[in-house]
Scaffold this motif. Structure first.
Motif, PDB file in Angstrom:
ATOM      1  N   PRO A  28     -21.397 108.766  -0.893  1.00 49.92           N
ATOM      2  CA  PRO A  28     -21.844 109.730  -1.501  1.00 49.92           C
ATOM      3  C   PRO A  28     -23.422 109.443  -1.759  1.00 49.92           C
ATOM      4  O   PRO A  28     -23.870 110.340  -2.225  1.00 49.92           O
ATOM      5  CB  PRO A  28     -21.187 109.914  -2.727  1.00 49.92           C
ATOM      6  N   THR A  29     -24.230 108.658  -1.312  1.00 46.11           N
ATOM      7  CA  THR A  29     -25.493 108.382  -1.518  1.00 46.11           C
ATOM      8  C   THR A  29     -26.428 108.598  -0.316  1.00 46.11           C
ATOM      9  O   THR A  29     -27.688 108.271  -0.481  1.00 46.11           O
ATOM     10  CB  THR A  29     -25.839 106.882  -2.211  1.00 46.11           C
ATOM     11  N   ILE A  30     -26.053 109.246   0.654  1.00 48.06           N
ATOM     12  CA  ILE A  30     -26.997 109.483   2.137  1.00 48.06           C
ATOM     13  C   ILE A  30     -27.739 110.602   1.543  1.00 48.06           C
ATOM     14  O   ILE A  30     -27.389 111.765   1.278  1.00 48.06           O
ATOM     15  CB  ILE A  30     -26.071 109.481   3.360  1.00 48.06           C
ATOM     16  N   THR A  31     -29.019 110.476   1.872  1.00 47.60           N
ATOM     17  CA  THR A  31     -30.010 111.422   1.594  1.00 47.60           C
ATOM     18  C   THR A  31     -30.799 111.847   2.901  1.00 47.60           C
ATOM     19  O   THR A  31     -31.450 113.039   2.816  1.00 47.60           O
ATOM     20  CB  THR A  31     -31.183 110.967   0.632  1.00 47.60           C
ATOM     21  N   ARG A  32     -30.724 111.163   3.955  1.00 46.63           N
ATOM     22  CA  ARG A  32     -31.081 111.627   5.273  1.00 46.63           C
ATOM     23  C   ARG A  32     -30.345 110.821   6.389  1.00 46.63           C
ATOM     24  O   ARG A  32     -30.032 109.647   6.103  1.00 46.63           O
ATOM     25  CB  ARG A  32     -32.683 111.189   5.324  1.00 46.63           C
ATOM     26  N   PHE A  33     -30.013 111.534   7.504  1.00 42.67           N
ATOM     27  CA  PHE A  33     -29.281 110.916   8.352  1.00 42.67           C
ATOM     28  C   PHE A  33     -30.390 110.502   9.733  1.00 42.67           C
ATOM     29  O   PHE A  33     -31.110 111.612   9.964  1.00 42.67           O
ATOM     30  CB  PHE A  33     -28.238 111.841   8.957  1.00 42.67           C
ATOM     31  N   VAL A  34     -30.391 109.599   9.942  1.00 45.96           N
ATOM     32  CA  VAL A  34     -31.182 109.092  10.959  1.00 45.96           C
ATOM     33  C   VAL A  34     -30.438 108.982  12.306  1.00 45.96           C
ATOM     34  O   VAL A  34     -29.327 107.902  12.331  1.00 45.96           O
ATOM     35  CB  VAL A  34     -31.690 108.003  10.611  1.00 45.96           C
ATOM     36  N   PRO A  35     -30.741 109.075  13.432  1.00 43.66           N
ATOM     37  CA  PRO A  35     -30.235 109.016  14.636  1.00 43.66           C
ATOM     38  C   PRO A  35     -29.894 107.388  14.879  1.00 43.66           C
ATOM     39  O   PRO A  35     -30.854 106.610  14.594  1.00 43.66           O
ATOM     40  CB  PRO A  35     -31.026 109.475  16.008  1.00 43.66           C
ATOM     41  N   HIS A  36     -28.876 106.912  15.292  1.00 46.37           N
ATOM     42  CA  HIS A  36     -28.285 105.606  15.626  1.00 46.37           C
ATOM     43  C   HIS A  36     -27.221 105.464  16.510  1.00 46.37           C
ATOM     44  O   HIS A  36     -26.525 106.549  16.948  1.00 46.37           O
ATOM     45  CB  HIS A  36     -28.163 104.767  14.352  1.00 46.37           C
ATOM     46  N   VAL A  37     -27.065 104.252  17.275  1.00 49.25           N
ATOM     47  CA  VAL A  37     -26.059 103.976  18.187  1.00 49.25           C
ATOM     48  C   VAL A  37     -24.972 103.554  17.283  1.00 49.25           C
ATOM     49  O   VAL A  37     -25.181 102.402  16.859  1.00 49.25           O
ATOM     50  CB  VAL A  37     -26.614 103.090  19.315  1.00 49.25           C
ATOM     51  N   ALA A  38     -23.778 104.242  17.262  1.00 51.67           N
ATOM     52  CA  ALA A  38     -22.779 103.578  16.321  1.00 51.67           C
ATOM     53  C   ALA A  38     -22.228 102.652  16.996  1.00 51.67           C
ATOM     54  O   ALA A  38     -22.152 102.430  18.386  1.00 51.67           O
ATOM     55  CB  ALA A  38     -21.744 104.875  16.151  1.00 51.67           C
ATOM     56  N   ALA A  39     -21.487 101.452  16.155  1.00 47.18           N
ATOM     57  CA  ALA A  39     -20.856 100.405  16.880  1.00 47.18           C
ATOM     58  C   ALA A  39     -19.821 100.730  17.776  1.00 47.18           C
ATOM     59  O   ALA A  39     -19.686 100.014  18.660  1.00 47.18           O
ATOM     60  CB  ALA A  39     -20.680  99.462  15.640  1.00 47.18           C
ATOM     61  N   THR A  40     -19.101 101.585  17.404  1.00 44.88           N
ATOM     62  CA  THR A  40     -17.939 102.149  18.267  1.00 44.88           C
ATOM     63  C   THR A  40     -18.037 103.091  19.285  1.00 44.88           C
ATOM     64  O   THR A  40     -17.243 103.525  20.024  1.00 44.88           O
ATOM     65  CB  THR A  40     -17.013 102.744  17.138  1.00 44.88           C
ATOM     66  N   SER A  41     -19.486 103.485  19.526  1.00 39.74           N
ATOM     67  CA  SER A  41     -19.842 104.697  20.345  1.00 39.74           C
ATOM     68  C   SER A  41     -19.865 103.936  21.769  1.00 39.74           C
ATOM     69  O   SER A  41     -20.499 103.082  22.035  1.00 39.74           O
ATOM     70  CB  SER A  41     -21.075 105.107  20.110  1.00 39.74           C
ATOM     71  N   THR A  42     -19.505 104.781  22.952  1.00 39.59           N
ATOM     72  CA  THR A  42     -19.787 104.652  24.236  1.00 39.59           C
ATOM     73  C   THR A  42     -20.914 104.964  24.763  1.00 39.59           C
ATOM     74  O   THR A  42     -21.459 105.052  25.840  1.00 39.59           O
ATOM     75  CB  THR A  42     -18.780 105.002  25.227  1.00 39.59           C
ATOM     76  N   GLU A  43     -21.652 105.780  23.930  1.00 38.17           N
ATOM     77  CA  GLU A  43     -22.938 106.664  24.162  1.00 38.17           C
ATOM     78  C   GLU A  43     -24.112 105.698  24.071  1.00 38.17           C
ATOM     79  O   GLU A  43     -24.100 105.251  22.759  1.00 38.17           O
ATOM     80  CB  GLU A  43     -23.079 107.790  23.235  1.00 38.17           C
ATOM     81  N   PRO A  44     -25.025 105.567  24.774  1.00 38.46           N
ATOM     82  CA  PRO A  44     -26.158 104.596  24.549  1.00 38.46           C
ATOM     83  C   PRO A  44     -27.277 105.365  23.859  1.00 38.46           C
ATOM     84  O   PRO A  44     -28.324 104.670  23.326  1.00 38.46           O
ATOM     85  CB  PRO A  44     -26.535 104.090  25.912  1.00 38.46           C
ATOM     86  N   THR A  45     -27.322 106.660  23.720  1.00 41.40           N
ATOM     87  CA  THR A  45     -28.440 107.448  22.927  1.00 41.40           C
ATOM     88  C   THR A  45     -27.980 107.480  21.461  1.00 41.40           C
ATOM     89  O   THR A  45     -26.847 107.402  21.043  1.00 41.40           O
ATOM     90  CB  THR A  45     -28.512 108.692  23.371  1.00 41.40           C
ATOM     91  N   PRO A  46     -29.046 107.181  20.675  1.00 40.07           N
ATOM     92  CA  PRO A  46     -29.086 107.125  19.423  1.00 40.07           C
ATOM     93  C   PRO A  46     -28.763 108.687  18.815  1.00 40.07           C
ATOM     94  O   PRO A  46     -29.541 109.604  19.411  1.00 40.07           O
ATOM     95  CB  PRO A  46     -30.368 106.763  18.855  1.00 40.07           C
ATOM     96  N   TYR A  47     -27.724 108.866  17.950  1.00 38.45           N
ATOM     97  CA  TYR A  47     -27.461 110.133  17.595  1.00 38.45           C
ATOM     98  C   TYR A  47     -27.110 110.126  16.108  1.00 38.45           C
ATOM     99  O   TYR A  47     -26.629 109.361  15.530  1.00 38.45           O
ATOM    100  CB  TYR A  47     -26.063 110.785  18.186  1.00 38.45           C
ATOM    101  N   VAL A  48     -27.302 111.531  15.504  1.00 34.09           N
ATOM    102  CA  VAL A  48     -26.567 111.842  14.094  1.00 34.09           C
ATOM    103  C   VAL A  48     -25.444 112.562  14.560  1.00 34.09           C
ATOM    104  O   VAL A  48     -25.427 113.676  15.331  1.00 34.09           O
ATOM    105  CB  VAL A  48     -27.566 112.604  13.243  1.00 34.09           C
ATOM    106  N   TRP A  49     -24.250 111.978  14.156  1.00 32.36           N
ATOM    107  CA  TRP A  49     -22.946 112.796  14.474  1.00 32.36           C
ATOM    108  C   TRP A  49     -22.529 113.522  13.440  1.00 32.36           C
ATOM    109  O   TRP A  49     -22.540 113.452  12.184  1.00 32.36           O
ATOM    110  CB  TRP A  49     -22.009 111.556  14.344  1.00 32.36           C
ATOM    111  N   ALA A  50     -21.871 114.818  13.648  1.00 30.95           N
ATOM    112  CA  ALA A  50     -21.034 115.916  12.770  1.00 30.95           C
ATOM    113  C   ALA A  50     -19.935 116.514  13.692  1.00 30.95           C
ATOM    114  O   ALA A  50     -19.897 116.137  14.901  1.00 30.95           O
ATOM    115  CB  ALA A  50     -22.418 116.945  12.498  1.00 30.95           C
ATOM    116  N   VAL A  51     -19.537 117.472  12.912  1.00 27.16           N
ATOM    117  CA  VAL A  51     -18.371 117.974  13.447  1.00 27.16           C
ATOM    118  C   VAL A  51     -18.514 119.565  13.194  1.00 27.16           C
ATOM    119  O   VAL A  51     -18.957 119.896  12.180  1.00 27.16           O
ATOM    120  CB  VAL A  51     -16.848 117.481  13.137  1.00 27.16           C
TER     121      VAL A  51
END
Length: 185
Positions: A15-38
């Motif tokens: 509950p402490t995130i104040t800013r989401f910065v693009p990154h490559v998730a450890a589990t992602s097959t995507e090489p581009t850094p992203y902020v993920w949402a739904v």
């Protein structure tokens, strides 16, 4: 817990995130850094503890009546989420938070020929408001009319789902119990 118009959601146990910065998730097959949402349609796929393996199935445009009855269940709505018994206590006790993010910077992402499974941004994103506790995760499923099925092992169900005509998604399946020797692949 769904996003309002003009919003997407990010679910987290932190509950402490104040800013989401693009990154490559450890589990992602995507090489581009992203902020993920739904978006609204995909939010229920994240009403789980983060590491919880889940097999999800829903009625789609090409779903046959036989597959609907066999996988979803006759008269049981249009969607089922399955987890293993080992994760039931975590479903009951995990506090999950929803971050409301502005939809503007986000674009849908999907596999070729599939509906988008997430929204991604390539720039930092600041939440619109402080995170909100999602509440009881089992109650979220019930309120949305989504079956929550408890299984000893996800693999036999998953094998049936992916061989059928229902829409499906599996998340964190690497955390599931070992596949039984008698199950499929």
């Amino acid at each position: 817990m769904r996003p309002a118009p003009g919003e997407v959601l990010h679910f987290s146990e932190d509950p402490t995130i104040t800013r989401f910065v693009p990154h490559v998730a450890a589990t992602s097959t995507e090489p581009t850094p992203y902020v993920w949402a739904v978006d609204r349609r995909n939010a229920p796929s994240y009403w789980f503890p983060r590491q919880c393996p889940r097999a999800m199935a829903w009625v789609g445009r090409r779903t046959t009546d036989a597959d609907r009855d066999r996988i979803i269940g006759a008269g049981c709505g249009d969607r089922v989420h399955a987890i293993e018994y080992a994760w039931l206590d975590a479903m009951r006790t995990t506090t999950l938070y929803a971050y409301r993010l502005p939809a503007g910077p986000f674009e849908p992402i999907s596999s070729p020929g599939a509906q988008p499974h997430a929204m991604v941004a390539t720039e930092p994103v600041t939440p619109l408001v402080p995170p909100e506790p999602v509440g009881n995760l089992i109650d979220c499923h019930a309120a949305a009319g989504i079956q929550l099925r408890l299984l000893d092992n996800l693999w036999p169900f998953w094998d049936e789902v992916i061989a059928s005509t229902v829409g499906h998604s599996g998340i964190r399946l690497r955390n599931a119990q070992v596949r039984p020797a008698s199950a499929g692949r």
